[in-house]
Write a protein that holds these residues in place. Structure first.
Motif, PDB file in Angstrom:
ATOM      1  N   TYR A  94       0.836  -1.189   0.000  1.00  0.00           N
ATOM      2  CA  TYR A  94       0.000   0.000   0.000  1.00  0.00           C
ATOM      3  C   TYR A  94       0.877   1.247   0.000  1.00  0.00           C
ATOM      4  O   TYR A  94       2.000   1.225   0.519  1.00  0.00           O
ATOM      5  N   TRP A  95       0.301   2.316  -0.576  1.00  0.00           N
ATOM      6  CA  TRP A  95       1.019   3.588  -0.677  1.00  0.00           C
ATOM      7  C   TRP A  95       0.172   4.715  -0.101  1.00  0.00           C
ATOM      8  O   TRP A  95      -1.046   4.708  -0.220  1.00  0.00           O
ATOM      9  N   GLY A  96       0.860   5.718   0.438  1.00  0.00           N
ATOM     10  CA  GLY A  96       0.199   6.953   0.810  1.00  0.00           C
ATOM     11  C   GLY A  96       0.143   7.888  -0.385  1.00  0.00           C
ATOM     12  O   GLY A  96       0.599   7.554  -1.485  1.00  0.00           O
ATOM     13  N   GLN A  97      -0.398   9.081  -0.142  1.00  0.00           N
ATOM     14  CA  GLN A  97      -0.570  10.041  -1.238  1.00  0.00           C
ATOM     15  C   GLN A  97       0.664  10.911  -1.460  1.00  0.00           C
ATOM     16  O   GLN A  97       0.754  11.601  -2.475  1.00  0.00           O
ATOM     17  N   GLY A  98       1.602  10.879  -0.528  1.00  0.00           N
ATOM     18  CA  GLY A  98       2.840  11.630  -0.671  1.00  0.00           C
ATOM     19  C   GLY A  98       2.822  12.977   0.021  1.00  0.00           C
ATOM     20  O   GLY A  98       1.762  13.574   0.230  1.00  0.00           O
ATOM     21  N   THR A  99       4.011  13.439   0.388  1.00  0.00           N
ATOM     22  CA  THR A  99       4.169  14.764   0.976  1.00  0.00           C
ATOM     23  C   THR A  99       5.397  15.416   0.338  1.00  0.00           C
ATOM     24  O   THR A  99       6.431  14.768   0.175  1.00  0.00           O
ATOM     25  N   GLN A 100       5.262  16.680  -0.040  1.00  0.00           N
ATOM     26  CA  GLN A 100       6.309  17.367  -0.788  1.00  0.00           C
ATOM     27  C   GLN A 100       7.375  17.912   0.149  1.00  0.00           C
ATOM     28  O   GLN A 100       7.071  18.632   1.107  1.00  0.00           O
ATOM     29  N   VAL A 101       8.617  17.593  -0.180  1.00  0.00           N
ATOM     30  CA  VAL A 101       9.773  18.175   0.505  1.00  0.00           C
ATOM     31  C   VAL A 101      10.575  18.957  -0.531  1.00  0.00           C
ATOM     32  O   VAL A 101      10.963  18.405  -1.565  1.00  0.00           O
TER      33      VAL A 101
END
Length: 118
Positions: A107-114
Motif C-alpha cells: 500500500y502507498w500513501g498520497q505523498g508529501t512534498q519536501v
C-alpha cells in the motif's frame, strides 16, 4: 486494507532538518513492514529507507545513510523519517509504503512534498 497518510513535508533551506510522519489506519499496523520512497520531478520513485515490523531492522539508500533515520511507534500506528542535513537533491515527493508480512499486499500513501532550497 491499510490507509496511509503522510505529513511533515515543507519548504526548507539546505542544512535544515525535517521529520516526516505516516499514520496508518484500517489494518494491524504491527503486521506491516514500512518504508519511505521518494520521487523527484521527471524521475522514478526510489527507495529511501525501510524498517521491519518490530522496528529492530532498518536499511537505507546510500544517498541518505548517516543523514536520515527511520523509526516506528506501533502504539501510534506511525512511521517516521527524520531527515537531517538536507540537500537540494533531497527535493521530492516522499511516499510512505506498507507491505503486509508474509503476503505481497502493498500500500502507498498520497505523498508529501519536501523542497530543499540552496
Amino acid at each position: 486494507q491499510v490507509q496511509l497518510v503522510e505529513s511533515g513535508g515543507e519548504y526548507v533551506q539546505a542544512g535544515d532538518s525535517l521529520r516526516l510522519s505516516c499514520v496508518a489506519s484500517g489494518g494491524l499496523f504491527m503486521t506491516y513492514a514500512m518504508a519511505w520512497f521518494r520521487q523527484a520531478p521527471g524521475k522514478t520513485r526510489d527507495f529511501v529507507a525501510y524498517i521491519n515490523w518490530t522496528g529492530d531492522k532498518t536499511s537505507y539508500a546510500d544517498s541518505v545513510k548517516g543523514r536520515f533515520t527511520i523509526s516506528r511507534d506501533n502504539a501510534k500506528n506511525t512511521v517516521y523519517l527524520q531527515m537531517n542535513s538536507l540537500k537540494p537533491e533531497d527535493t521530492a515527493v516522499y511516499y510512505c509504503n506498507a507491505v503486509q508480512i508474509a503476503t505481497t499486499n502493498q500500500y502507498w500513501g498520497q505523498g508529501t512534498q519536501v523542497t530543499v532550497s540552496s
